[in-house]
Design a protein around this motif. Structure first.
Motif, short mmCIF file in Angstrom:
data_model
loop_
_atom_site.label_atom_id
_atom_site.label_comp_id
_atom_site.label_asym_id
_atom_site.label_seq_id
_atom_site.Cartn_x
_atom_site.Cartn_y
_atom_site.Cartn_z
N TYR A 186 -2.07 10.28 9.52
CA TYR A 186 -2.24 9.17 10.46
C TYR A 186 -3.44 8.31 10.05
O TYR A 186 -3.36 7.08 10.03
N GLY A 187 -4.54 8.98 9.68
CA GLY A 187 -5.74 8.23 9.28
C GLY A 187 -5.52 7.42 8.01
O GLY A 187 -6.00 6.28 7.91
N ASN A 188 -4.79 7.98 7.07
CA ASN A 188 -4.53 7.26 5.82
C ASN A 188 -3.62 6.05 6.04
O ASN A 188 -3.79 5.01 5.40
N ILE A 189 -2.64 6.20 6.94
CA ILE A 189 -1.78 5.05 7.26
C ILE A 189 -2.60 3.97 7.96
O ILE A 189 -2.43 2.76 7.69
N GLN A 190 -3.50 4.38 8.83
CA GLN A 190 -4.36 3.42 9.53
C GLN A 190 -5.22 2.63 8.54
O GLN A 190 -5.36 1.40 8.65
N PHE A 205 7.45 9.51 8.46
CA PHE A 205 8.15 8.73 9.48
C PHE A 205 7.46 8.88 10.84
O PHE A 205 7.21 7.89 11.54
N ASN A 206 7.15 10.11 11.23
CA ASN A 206 6.59 10.36 12.55
C ASN A 206 5.26 9.64 12.74
O ASN A 206 5.01 9.05 13.81
N GLN A 207 4.40 9.70 11.74
CA GLN A 207 3.10 9.04 11.88
C GLN A 207 3.22 7.52 11.79
O GLN A 207 2.52 6.79 12.48
N SER A 208 4.14 7.03 10.96
CA SER A 208 4.40 5.58 10.93
C SER A 208 4.95 5.12 12.28
O SER A 208 4.64 4.01 12.74
N GLU A 226 0.84 -1.19 0.00
CA GLU A 226 0.00 0.00 0.00
C GLU A 226 0.88 1.25 0.00
O GLU A 226 1.96 1.26 0.61
N SER A 227 0.44 2.29 -0.68
CA SER A 227 1.16 3.56 -0.68
C SER A 227 0.32 4.63 -0.01
O SER A 227 -0.90 4.64 -0.14
#
Length: 330
Positions: free
Chosen positions: A45-49, A72-75, A31-32
């Motif tokens: 953050y929401g998109n990574i979730q 990086f920070n949100q990951s 996923e990107s």
């Protein structure tokens, strides 16, 4: 399977995902996530979730563009939730992503994949002219430990069992390119890539470009057809595992008729040109090609029609048969 999330400032992550699919084919578990100027940290953050939910696994490897940047920070927030099953690697580049997609076939955890891809991602950072590249003490030590025989080996010397191993013989108009250097090299593990072509062997510029395109740990050579016939009978190549590349089936037929023991041909890519008929999205043939394949079949050669190693093989003659109405004849 380890899930992979690539995250970046701007469209970089989406673009590099597309690049990987061109080389390795469409892959699952990838996923990107892009971070656009109009978005804030909570959006990212929401998109990574959402991406993690799509992956459907706790084993997640995050590949991000910059250490300390927003991706990086949100990951890292998700990493902290489950550090035993998640890992982050910064400095995203295409070799890193290709290595991750390949290495996860051999490893079950994000930590193992992260550890395996670091050296390959670094090794692919190169510069020309070569003298601009900083000297590495580690590379010097490695070179001093190389046990490859130096100098000319006397004729008649038997190395290993005296028989060269052909781990793959491929028809590919483009010869050595990304799909070969990554997908097929990983799948077949050669120590030599040999481009077999009378025309290319006479073109010093193309030869040099091919030799420089070899993946880390593998040497590339360009030789004429006659030389391959000689090499196949030379016992000094007993420890050689060779991946052969031919521009066309006619060249492959010539060396096979001269005794080169190729039992199977991977049909990877044949470019379209005037007079050729497209039989799938990467293969175009004319009647001369069809007759050549028929002759190869008579000689007992089998065909493996795949662009990349992950593709499912298809029947070459079935593809040709389907185009009989356009002028091809079996």
């Amino acid at each position: 399977m380890v899930g992979i999330i690539i995250a970046s400032h701007g469209e970089f992550a989406a673009g590099i995902k597309q690049s990987a699919s061109m080389i390795l084919g469409e892959t699952e578990g990838l996923e990107s996530v892009v971070f656009m100027p109009s978005e804030g940290p909570d959006d990212l953050y929401g998109n990574i979730q959402k991406a993690i939910e799509k992956l459907g696994t706790e084993e997640v490897l995050f590949l991000v563009d910059l250490w300390g940047g927003s991706p990086f920070n949100q990951s890292n927030r998700f990493f902290e939730e489950n550090p035993e099953k998640r890992a982050i690697v910064a400095g995203l580049n295409l070799p890193m992503l290709l290595a991750a997609l390949s290495e996860r076939e051999d490893y079950d955890t994000a930590h193992e994949v992260a550890k395996a891809i670091i050296s390959e991602a670094k090794d692919q950072v190169k510069v020309r002219p070569e003298e601009l590249e900083p000297k590495s003490e580690g590379k010097a030590v490695a070179a001093s430990q190389d046990d490859t025989p130096k100098g000319a080996i006397p004729e008649g010397t038997v190395i290993g069992d005296g028989k060269i191993k052909f781990v793959l013989a491929r028809i590919d108009t483009r010869l050595l390119h990304g799909q070969v250097a990554t997908s097929w090299t990983k799948a077949t593990n050669p120590n030599r890539i040999i481009v077999v072509s009378d025309s290319v062997s006479k073109d010093n510029m193309r030869k040099k470009l091919i030799e420089q395109a070899a993946p880390p740990g593998v040497k590339a050579h360009v030789i004429p057809l006659k030389k391959l016939v000689e090499v196949s009978k030379d016992p000094r190549f007993g420890n050689t595992k060779a991946l052969l590349l031919f521009e066309n089936p006619q060249d492959a037929l010539k060396v096979i008729e001269e005794g080169v023991p190729i039992k199977e041909l991977n049909i990877g890519s044949m470019a379209h040109s005037v007079g050729k008929i497209q039989i799938n999205n990467v293969l175009s043939v004319d009647q001369n090609d069809v007759e050549t394949y028929k002759r190869l079949k008579e000689l007992g050669v089998k065909f493996d029609v795949r662009k990349v190693a992950a593709d499912k093989p298809v029947d070459l003659f079935k593809l040709i048969k389907e185009k009989e109405s356009e002028g091809l004849k079996l």
